[in-house]
Design a protein around this motif. Sequence first.
Motif, PDB file in Angstrom:
ATOM      1  N   ALA A  80     -16.368 -14.429  -3.466  1.00 58.73           N
ATOM      2  CA  ALA A  80     -16.678 -13.009  -3.655  1.00 58.73           C
ATOM      3  C   ALA A  80     -18.181 -12.811  -3.800  1.00 58.73           C
ATOM      4  N   ALA A  81     -18.675 -11.675  -3.320  1.00 59.51           N
ATOM      5  CA  ALA A  81     -20.107 -11.387  -3.375  1.00 59.51           C
ATOM      6  C   ALA A  81     -20.586 -11.065  -4.786  1.00 59.51           C
ATOM      7  N   LYS A  82     -19.643 -10.807  -5.702  1.00 53.47           N
ATOM      8  CA  LYS A  82     -19.980 -10.566  -7.096  1.00 53.47           C
ATOM      9  C   LYS A  82     -19.254 -11.591  -7.958  1.00 53.47           C
ATOM     10  N   ALA A  83     -19.866 -11.964  -9.065  1.00 53.76           N
ATOM     11  CA  ALA A  83     -19.224 -12.903  -9.984  1.00 53.76           C
ATOM     12  C   ALA A  83     -18.047 -12.218 -10.702  1.00 53.76           C
ATOM     13  N   PRO A  84     -16.985 -12.991 -10.962  1.00 51.67           N
ATOM     14  CA  PRO A  84     -16.789 -14.382 -10.567  1.00 51.67           C
ATOM     15  C   PRO A  84     -16.404 -14.477  -9.093  1.00 51.67           C
ATOM     16  N   ALA A  85     -16.752 -15.563  -8.477  1.00 51.91           N
ATOM     17  CA  ALA A  85     -16.510 -15.731  -7.042  1.00 51.91           C
ATOM     18  C   ALA A  85     -15.035 -15.870  -6.719  1.00 51.91           C
ATOM     19  N   GLU A  86     -14.245 -16.350  -7.682  1.00 51.84           N
ATOM     20  CA  GLU A  86     -12.823 -16.585  -7.442  1.00 51.84           C
ATOM     21  C   GLU A  86     -12.004 -15.401  -7.954  1.00 51.84           C
ATOM     22  N   ARG A  87     -11.208 -14.819  -7.060  1.00 51.68           N
ATOM     23  CA  ARG A  87     -10.435 -13.621  -7.377  1.00 51.68           C
ATOM     24  C   ARG A  87      -9.136 -13.614  -6.581  1.00 51.68           C
ATOM     25  N   VAL A  88      -8.296 -12.637  -6.899  1.00 44.67           N
ATOM     26  CA  VAL A  88      -7.085 -12.353  -6.116  1.00 44.67           C
ATOM     27  C   VAL A  88      -7.120 -10.877  -5.765  1.00 44.67           C
ATOM     28  N   SER A  89      -6.762 -10.536  -4.534  1.00 43.29           N
ATOM     29  CA  SER A  89      -6.777  -9.139  -4.102  1.00 43.29           C
ATOM     30  C   SER A  89      -5.584  -8.852  -3.207  1.00 43.29           C
ATOM     31  N   LEU A  90      -5.046  -7.653  -3.322  1.00 41.84           N
ATOM     32  CA  LEU A  90      -4.110  -7.201  -2.305  1.00 41.84           C
ATOM     33  C   LEU A  90      -4.883  -7.035  -1.003  1.00 41.84           C
ATOM     34  N   SER A  91      -4.236  -7.300   0.101  1.00 40.93           N
ATOM     35  CA  SER A  91      -4.882  -7.187   1.403  1.00 40.93           C
ATOM     36  C   SER A  91      -5.025  -5.725   1.808  1.00 40.93           C
ATOM     37  N   ALA A  92      -5.864  -5.487   2.799  1.00 38.52           N
ATOM     38  CA  ALA A  92      -6.090  -4.121   3.256  1.00 38.52           C
ATOM     39  C   ALA A  92      -4.797  -3.468   3.733  1.00 38.52           C
ATOM     40  N   TRP A  93      -4.001  -4.189   4.509  1.00 41.77           N
ATOM     41  CA  TRP A  93      -2.790  -3.561   5.041  1.00 41.77           C
ATOM     42  C   TRP A  93      -1.785  -3.275   3.934  1.00 41.77           C
ATOM     43  N   ARG A  94      -1.719  -4.143   2.908  1.00 36.50           N
ATOM     44  CA  ARG A  94      -0.750  -3.889   1.838  1.00 36.50           C
ATOM     45  C   ARG A  94      -1.186  -2.727   0.976  1.00 36.50           C
ATOM     46  N   LEU A  95      -2.480  -2.574   0.741  1.00 35.41           N
ATOM     47  CA  LEU A  95      -2.959  -1.423  -0.018  1.00 35.41           C
ATOM     48  C   LEU A  95      -2.653  -0.120   0.694  1.00 35.41           C
ATOM     49  N   ARG A  96      -2.621  -0.164   2.011  1.00 31.42           N
ATOM     50  CA  ARG A  96      -2.347   1.047   2.773  1.00 31.42           C
ATOM     51  C   ARG A  96      -0.854   1.422   2.809  1.00 31.42           C
ATOM     52  N   GLN A  97      -0.002   0.543   2.356  1.00 27.02           N
ATOM     53  CA  GLN A  97       1.428   0.852   2.345  1.00 27.02           C
ATOM     54  C   GLN A  97       1.759   1.651   1.091  1.00 27.02           C
ATOM     55  N   THR A  98       1.367   2.920   1.109  1.00 26.19           N
ATOM     56  CA  THR A  98       1.513   3.779  -0.055  1.00 26.19           C
ATOM     57  C   THR A  98       1.664   5.225   0.378  1.00 26.19           C
ATOM     58  N   ARG A  99       2.320   5.987  -0.462  1.00 24.20           N
ATOM     59  CA  ARG A  99       2.509   7.412  -0.178  1.00 24.20           C
ATOM     60  C   ARG A  99       1.267   8.228  -0.497  1.00 24.20           C
ATOM     61  N   ALA A 100       0.452   7.758  -1.410  1.00 23.86           N
ATOM     62  CA  ALA A 100      -0.805   8.437  -1.755  1.00 23.86           C
ATOM     63  C   ALA A 100      -1.845   7.388  -2.090  1.00 23.86           C
ATOM     64  N   LEU A 101      -3.088   7.658  -1.696  1.00 27.00           N
ATOM     65  CA  LEU A 101      -4.188   6.717  -1.912  1.00 27.00           C
ATOM     66  C   LEU A 101      -5.411   7.489  -2.381  1.00 27.00           C
ATOM     67  N   PHE A 102      -5.885   7.173  -3.587  1.00 23.48           N
ATOM     68  CA  PHE A 102      -7.058   7.823  -4.161  1.00 23.48           C
ATOM     69  C   PHE A 102      -8.178   6.808  -4.327  1.00 23.48           C
ATOM     70  N   PHE A 103      -9.386   7.166  -3.877  1.00 24.84           N
ATOM     71  CA  PHE A 103     -10.596   6.415  -4.202  1.00 24.84           C
ATOM     72  C   PHE A 103     -11.346   7.191  -5.278  1.00 24.84           C
ATOM     73  N   LEU A 104     -11.887   6.467  -6.257  1.00 23.31           N
ATOM     74  CA  LEU A 104     -12.630   7.063  -7.357  1.00 23.31           C
ATOM     75  C   LEU A 104     -14.060   6.549  -7.290  1.00 23.31           C
TER      76      LEU A 104
END
Length: 236
Positions: A167-191
Motif C-alpha cells: 500500500a502507498a500509505k502505512a501500513p503497507a499490508e492491508r485487506v480490501s474489498l475489490s472494485a467489482w465487489r464494492l460496486r455490487q450494491t444498491r447505493a454507494l456513497f463517497f464521503l
Amino acid sequence: MLRENAAPRWHIYPDNAEISTRLATAVTRIAAEAIARRGAFHLVVAGGNTPRAAYARLPTLGNDWQRWHIYHGDERCLPVEDAERNSVMLEDTWLSQVPIPRTQIHHIPAEKGAREAARIYAEVLPRQHFDLVLLGLGEDGHTASLFPDHDWGRDKHTPATLAIFDAAKAPAERVSLSAWRLRQTRALFFLVCGAGKQNALRAWLQNAAIPAAAVGSDADVWLDKAAWPEMLPETQ
C-alpha cells in the motif's frame, strides 16, 4: 444496482458537520427501507475520520438493530486493539452502543496477515448485493485500500477480497474489498472533506484513471465546500 457508464452525482454541503447529520439520517432511512423490503440491512462501512461523526449519531437514530449486518471495505493489518484499525474506531464510536448481534458484525481478521485474512473474509461476504457501501477518497485518488498503479480487482473473475502488501500509505499490508465487489450494491456513497482532496476530485472530474473513479462511476459523492476544486462551478 449501479448502472454502467453513468455519471457520479455531486452533493456539496457547507462542512463535515452538515454531512454527518445528513449521512446519519440517510443511513437509517436506507436501513429501514431495506429491512421493510428484504428483512435485513447489509452495510459496508468506511474507515478514517470523515464518517466518524456520522457513526456517533447512529445510536440515537437507528432501530431494528438485530437486522443490521456490518462489513468493512478495508482494514489495516495491525493487532486487534490497535487504535489505527477501522474496527476499533467503529466499536468506540458506534457498535459498542447498539445491540447488533456480534455474529452480524463482520470485522476483517487482518491481524492474521493480509493473505489469510482476505481468504477468510471472502467467505464471510454475503452472496447478494449490499444495501449501502460507504467509501472515502484519498488525496492520491485511492478508495478503501485500492491505490493507484495497483491491482484494483475490477474484473469479476478476480477475488472479492484482495490481499495488499505494498500500500502507498502505512501500513503497507492491508485487506480490501475489490472494485467489482464494492460496486455490487444498491447505493454507494463517497464521503469527501477538506481542501486536501481537491486534486483527487479534480482528477476524478477529468476522468483520470484513479481507483475512486473506477468504483464510483455511479456514486453519490458527498463533499464539503473545502474539497470542491477551486475554479470549478459548484453543482448538485
